[in-house]
Scaffold this active site. Structure first.
Site, PDB file in Angstrom:
ATOM      1  N   SER A 134      48.665  24.243  22.876  1.00  0.00           N
ATOM      2  CA  SER A 134      48.439  24.043  21.643  1.00  0.00           C
ATOM      3  C   SER A 134      49.597  23.394  20.692  1.00  0.00           C
ATOM      4  O   SER A 134      49.211  22.580  19.786  1.00  0.00           O
ATOM      5  CB  SER A 134      48.152  25.226  20.865  1.00  0.00           C
ATOM      6  OG  SER A 134      49.223  26.328  21.080  1.00  0.00           O
ATOM      7  N   ASP A 159      54.313  33.025  12.954  1.00  0.00           N
ATOM      8  CA  ASP A 159      54.141  32.233  13.818  1.00  0.00           C
ATOM      9  C   ASP A 159      55.429  31.376  13.934  1.00  0.00           C
ATOM     10  O   ASP A 159      55.615  30.600  12.968  1.00  0.00           O
ATOM     11  CB  ASP A 159      52.814  31.158  14.085  1.00  0.00           C
ATOM     12  CG  ASP A 159      52.979  30.077  14.712  1.00  0.00           C
ATOM     13  OD1 ASP A 159      53.813  30.132  15.561  1.00  0.00           O
ATOM     14  OD2 ASP A 159      52.241  29.374  14.746  1.00  0.00           O
ATOM     15  N   HIS A 186      54.693  27.337  16.773  1.00  0.00           N
ATOM     16  CA  HIS A 186      54.211  25.968  16.315  1.00  0.00           C
ATOM     17  C   HIS A 186      54.788  25.516  15.027  1.00  0.00           C
ATOM     18  O   HIS A 186      55.886  26.289  14.430  1.00  0.00           O
ATOM     19  CB  HIS A 186      52.712  26.226  16.034  1.00  0.00           C
ATOM     20  CG  HIS A 186      52.008  26.683  17.254  1.00  0.00           C
ATOM     21  ND1 HIS A 186      51.763  28.078  17.666  1.00  0.00           N
ATOM     22  CD2 HIS A 186      51.210  25.866  18.028  1.00  0.00           C
ATOM     23  CE1 HIS A 186      51.250  27.925  18.747  1.00  0.00           C
ATOM     24  NE2 HIS A 186      50.701  26.934  19.139  1.00  0.00           N
TER      25      HIS A 186
END
Length: 451
Positions: free
Chosen positions: A177, A427, A430
């Site tokens: 990702s 998170d 990312h």
């Protein structure tokens, strides 16, 4: 740029009484050059409107089918104030030293008054989990920094020139990702020149392909978190029903079957190798990583990561395909006071300076494996005169210095709208878009033009 002018004159070919005239001509030429230099430099400081509008509070909106398929934090974790769209000329790198000797991966983050070249309003390719401003992130200071190498100037990515260079070509981003995060950043920058048309996505919206009709340029992202064949028993929320089965002698055909169609490829491994997994060679169990309760040899993630990269780089270097292959190094996370599953957060609002943070053991091990295996593969390509050009996209250290660039709790839409003290999953792996990951494309552009 004013080019140096060389006047070749033979004094013996001039009559003595012309000396004064020639000197006058030279004086006028030199004065003209000086005025031109002064005038051109002044143009370089032409004013740019640096206004920042305050975003209005956005109401909850219907999510697209893609956004409705929310993914686990491990494989994909997303409204932004308009800023000046500014593309400094980057046809040539202005180096303090010879550009060939410049390490563009060593440097510091410095303030950038121009900010990003796109916003979450101008770009329509940002996944909800990385659309930090739309999701309510209250600060915007993290947008106003740029990567500055120690020994040379790094121009900002030039989307017009990139698309011109990529006419009738194709790129593939191959990995997990983070690779998808990277390709979305590139799409957003390129959208300032031409909007891409999405022409394919898989059922889970993990692998996609876009086309730029005006340039016949194709851009793909292939989701393959291990790069090798893997049997993964997880639902869309990351809940496992069984351990991962990893075949260390078989590449994932999802990317190898498309590999020859790419003129450029960016390949990267990642944090998925830290998951519990059973390792296979020749369809026989060899050992495992973190499998307590099983009577198997603990081989560790380093073993599997090295074997996988060796297999990948051997395939890349021996495949009859011209083009460029970038191996991107591992991406560090910035969880503090816990991990992603145990309450870890990332609340810092400014970059680290060199020396303020050390690379963690996991990231150091993974990056060491990457550097060692890349060096061996690159040497083999040169020695055996093979066709691919291998490049190392070493983003680890510069990314380590940006703890402020992650979604944190703002991977969710307005996470504190109902309760300011709500406990939400963060998170810290990312990157927000826009955000620090945009600088990765500056590096790619520089490697293409001057590398």
């Amino acid at each position: 740029m004013v080019q140096k002018m060389k006047f070749e004159m033979n004094p013996f070919s001039l009559h003595k009484n012309n000396h004064t005239f020639v000197k006058c001509v030279l004086c006028f030429v030199l004065m003209g050059l000086a005025v031109r230099l002064l005038f051109s430099d002044s143009l370089g400081f032409s004013s740019v409107v640096d206004s920042v509008e305050t975003p209005s509070e956005e109401k909850t909106e219907h999510l697209s089918p893609e956004e409705q398929k929310s993914e686990s934090l491990e494989d994909s974790l997303p409204f932004q104030t308009p800023v000046s769209v500014y593309f400094p000329g980057n046809d040539n790198q202005t180096s303090k030293n010879d550009s060939a000797k410049c390490d563009i991966f060593t440097g510091e983050w410095i303030p950038d008054p121009f900010g990003p070249v796109y916003t979450n309003e101008s770009c329509h390719n940002i996944e909800s989990h990385q659309n930090c401003m739309r999701n309510g992130r209250p600060d915007s200071g993290f947008l106003y920094w740029r990567w500055n190498p120690s020994d040379c100037e790094l121009p900002r990515f030039n989307p017009s020139r990139f698309l011109d260079l990529m006419r009738n070509k194709s790129w593939g981003f191959i990995g997990d990702s983070i690779s998808r995060n990277h390709v979305q950043s590139l799409l957003c920058i390129l959208s300032q020149v031409e909007e891409a048309v999405e022409v394919y996505h898989d059922e889970e919206y993990r692998s996609k392909r876009w086309h730029f009709p005006s340039h016949n340029f194709t851009l793909s992202v292939i989701w393959t978190p291990f790069l090798v064949k893997a049997d993964v028993f997880e639902d869309i929320n990351g809940v496992s029903s069984s351990d991962i089965l990893l075949h260390l002698d078989k590449l994932d055909e999802k990317w190898t079957q498309q590999y020859k169609s790419f003129d450029y490829a960016v390949i990267a491994g990642g944090k998925w190798f830290l998951k519990t997994a059973i390792y296979y060679l020749n369809d026989t169990v060899l050992g495992c990583h973190y499998c307590p309760g099983r009577n198997l040899t603990e081989l560790g993630f380093e073993y599997a990561y090295r074997k996988s990269l060796q297999l990948v780089l051997n395939f890349v270097s021996r495949t009859d395909r011209k083009g460029f292959v970038f191996l991107r190094t591992t991406t560090p996370d910035h969880f503090e006071n816990g991990e992603w599953f145990s309450g870890g957060t990332c609340k810092r609002m400014v970059p680290f300076k060199e020396g303020e943070i050390d690379m963690g053991d996991v990231d150091r091990i993974m990056r060491d494996v990457e550097l060692e295996e890349f060096e061996k593969a690159a040497k083999d390509v040169v020695t055996e005169e093979r066709v691919p050009v291998l490049k190392l996209l070493d983003t680890t250290r510069l990314s380590l210095l940006r703890p402020d660039g992650h979604p944190g709790p703002y991977r969710h839409f307005q996470p504190f709208a109902e309760d300011r003290n709500a406990t939400v999953q963060n998170d810290c792996l990312h990157w927000c878009l826009p955000g620090p990951i945009d600088s990765w494309n500056d590096l790619v552009m520089e490697m293409l033009v001057n590398g």
